[in-house]
Scaffold this motif. Structure first.
Motif, short mmCIF file in Angstrom:
data_model
loop_
_atom_site.label_atom_id
_atom_site.label_comp_id
_atom_site.label_asym_id
_atom_site.label_seq_id
_atom_site.Cartn_x
_atom_site.Cartn_y
_atom_site.Cartn_z
N THR A 59 -36.85 66.92 -71.99
CA THR A 59 -38.19 67.24 -72.46
C THR A 59 -38.71 68.38 -71.59
O THR A 59 -38.54 68.33 -70.39
CB THR A 59 -39.14 66.04 -72.32
OG1 THR A 59 -38.53 64.91 -72.93
CG2 THR A 59 -40.48 66.30 -72.96
N ALA A 87 -42.14 61.02 -88.94
CA ALA A 87 -42.42 60.29 -87.68
C ALA A 87 -43.75 59.55 -87.79
O ALA A 87 -44.66 59.98 -88.52
CB ALA A 87 -42.48 61.27 -86.52
N LEU A 105 -46.47 58.34 -82.63
CA LEU A 105 -45.38 58.89 -81.81
C LEU A 105 -45.73 60.33 -81.41
O LEU A 105 -45.60 60.72 -80.24
CB LEU A 105 -44.06 58.83 -82.59
CG LEU A 105 -42.84 59.54 -82.01
CD1 LEU A 105 -42.56 59.13 -80.57
CD2 LEU A 105 -41.61 59.26 -82.87
N THR A 106 -46.20 61.10 -82.37
CA THR A 106 -46.65 62.47 -82.06
C THR A 106 -47.81 62.43 -81.08
O THR A 106 -47.85 63.19 -80.10
CB THR A 106 -47.07 63.19 -83.36
OG1 THR A 106 -46.00 63.10 -84.30
CG2 THR A 106 -47.41 64.65 -83.10
N PRO A 149 -37.80 64.28 -88.71
CA PRO A 149 -36.70 64.28 -87.72
C PRO A 149 -36.13 65.68 -87.60
O PRO A 149 -35.91 66.36 -88.61
CB PRO A 149 -35.68 63.31 -88.33
CG PRO A 149 -36.44 62.47 -89.31
CD PRO A 149 -37.60 63.29 -89.80
N ARG A 205 -33.60 58.76 -84.09
CA ARG A 205 -33.45 57.73 -83.05
C ARG A 205 -34.79 57.46 -82.35
O ARG A 205 -35.14 56.31 -82.07
CB ARG A 205 -32.38 58.16 -82.04
CG ARG A 205 -32.14 57.20 -80.91
CD ARG A 205 -31.48 55.93 -81.36
NE ARG A 205 -31.34 54.97 -80.26
CZ ARG A 205 -31.61 53.68 -80.37
NH1 ARG A 205 -32.02 53.17 -81.51
NH2 ARG A 205 -31.46 52.89 -79.34
N HIS A 206 -35.54 58.54 -82.05
CA HIS A 206 -36.86 58.35 -81.43
C HIS A 206 -37.76 57.55 -82.37
O HIS A 206 -38.52 56.68 -81.93
CB HIS A 206 -37.53 59.71 -81.16
CG HIS A 206 -36.85 60.54 -80.11
ND1 HIS A 206 -36.65 61.90 -80.23
CD2 HIS A 206 -36.29 60.18 -78.93
CE1 HIS A 206 -36.03 62.34 -79.17
NE2 HIS A 206 -35.79 61.33 -78.36
N ILE A 236 -38.16 65.76 -82.05
CA ILE A 236 -38.21 64.35 -82.49
C ILE A 236 -36.98 64.06 -83.35
O ILE A 236 -36.70 64.79 -84.32
CB ILE A 236 -39.50 64.09 -83.31
CG1 ILE A 236 -40.75 64.42 -82.47
CG2 ILE A 236 -39.53 62.66 -83.83
CD1 ILE A 236 -40.93 63.57 -81.23
N THR A 237 -36.25 63.02 -82.99
CA THR A 237 -35.05 62.64 -83.74
C THR A 237 -35.30 61.32 -84.48
O THR A 237 -36.26 60.60 -84.17
CB THR A 237 -33.85 62.45 -82.79
OG1 THR A 237 -34.13 61.31 -81.95
CG2 THR A 237 -33.61 63.68 -81.93
N LYS A 256 -41.09 68.72 -77.50
CA LYS A 256 -40.05 67.70 -77.67
C LYS A 256 -39.55 67.74 -79.11
O LYS A 256 -40.33 67.82 -80.05
CB LYS A 256 -40.61 66.31 -77.35
CG LYS A 256 -39.51 65.26 -77.30
CD LYS A 256 -39.95 64.01 -76.58
CE LYS A 256 -38.80 63.03 -76.39
NZ LYS A 256 -37.91 63.37 -75.30
N LEU A 289 -36.73 53.95 -82.27
CA LEU A 289 -37.16 53.33 -81.00
C LEU A 289 -38.66 53.04 -81.02
O LEU A 289 -39.12 51.99 -80.57
CB LEU A 289 -36.83 54.25 -79.82
CG LEU A 289 -35.36 54.30 -79.41
CD1 LEU A 289 -35.13 55.45 -78.43
CD2 LEU A 289 -34.93 52.97 -78.79
N PHE A 290 -39.43 53.99 -81.59
CA PHE A 290 -40.88 53.79 -81.65
C PHE A 290 -41.22 52.63 -82.57
O PHE A 290 -42.12 51.82 -82.28
CB PHE A 290 -41.59 55.07 -82.10
CG PHE A 290 -43.09 54.97 -81.99
CD1 PHE A 290 -43.72 55.24 -80.78
CD2 PHE A 290 -43.86 54.56 -83.06
CE1 PHE A 290 -45.11 55.11 -80.65
CE2 PHE A 290 -45.24 54.43 -82.95
CZ PHE A 290 -45.86 54.70 -81.75
#
Ligand SMILES: C[C@@H](O)CC(=O)SCCNC(=O)CCNC(=O)[C@H](O)C(C)(C)COP(=O)(O)OP(=O)(O)OC[C@H]1O[C@@H](n2cnc3c(N)ncnc32)[C@H](O)[C@@H]1OP(=O)(O)O
Length: 150
Positions: A6, A65, A69-70, A102, A33-34, A30-31, A28, A37-38
């Protein structure tokens, strides 16, 4: 100090050293996967974030997203850079203006708008962008660290 993965520079700016117009940001990418996870952390498993087939049939035409998260990237700038370590979050407004997908690289920026030195309260303009598109706008109120309490 720089964080792996990051683009962020850590530090603390005490209220005595803050100035109107000071600005800091983080970038950052954002994928998916993120996003997963979130979803796990927040327990928000809204399929618009996780199920491509479902999301294809929404106004977004694909997964996006979580807004929060953002918004977390705004928190990262405040807690790591401006004012930085020791800051206490008091309030935050948010408007989600465009989706984050993503693979998008989000740049979250925080700018000092007002400083109440007597109460150590700082009002910050907050914004996140993907390229030229503003995806989030808002305002934060924080209690800033002071060099009088070192
Ligand atoms: C709970 C979770 O599981 C779900 C999520 O987290 S979803 C992810 C977070 N949210 C988003 O990603 C949404 C991002 N926003 C958008 O994509 C767009 O805003 C929209 C598609 C929802 C609306 O876009 P559109 O229909 O094109 O609207 P306009 O741009 O034409 O604007 C019309 C007027 O509405 C005002 N406006 C638009 N968005 C917002 C907003 N988020 N908050 C407040 N106001 C908004 C816009 O300013 C226009 O106002 P005007 O007076 O007519 O100019």
């Amino acid at each position: 100090m720089f964080d792996q993965g990051t683009q962020i520079q850590r530090g603390t700016i005490c209220v005595e050293d803050l100035e109107i117009g000071m600005s800091r940001s983080v970038m950052k990418t954002i994928t998916q996967r993120h996003i997963e996870l979130f979803a796990e952390l927040s327990t928000d498993h809204n399929p618009v974030h996780l199920d491509e087939a479902y999301a294809q049939d929404t106004i977004f035409g694909g997964v996006i997203a979580h807004g929060m998260l953002t918004a977390g990237l705004i928190s990262a700038v405040i807690g790591e850079q401006l004012p930085g370590h020791g800051t206490v979050y008091l309030g935050q407004t948010l408007k989600f203006l465009a989706p984050v997908r993503p693979g998008d690289t989000v740049e979250a920026t925080v700018t000092v708008r007002e400083i109440d030195h007597s109460r150590r309260r700082v009002t910050l303009d907050c914004r996140a962008e993907v390229g030229d598109t503003t995806v989030l706008k808002g305002e934060a109120l924080v209690l800033a660290p002071s060099n009088k309490f070192d």
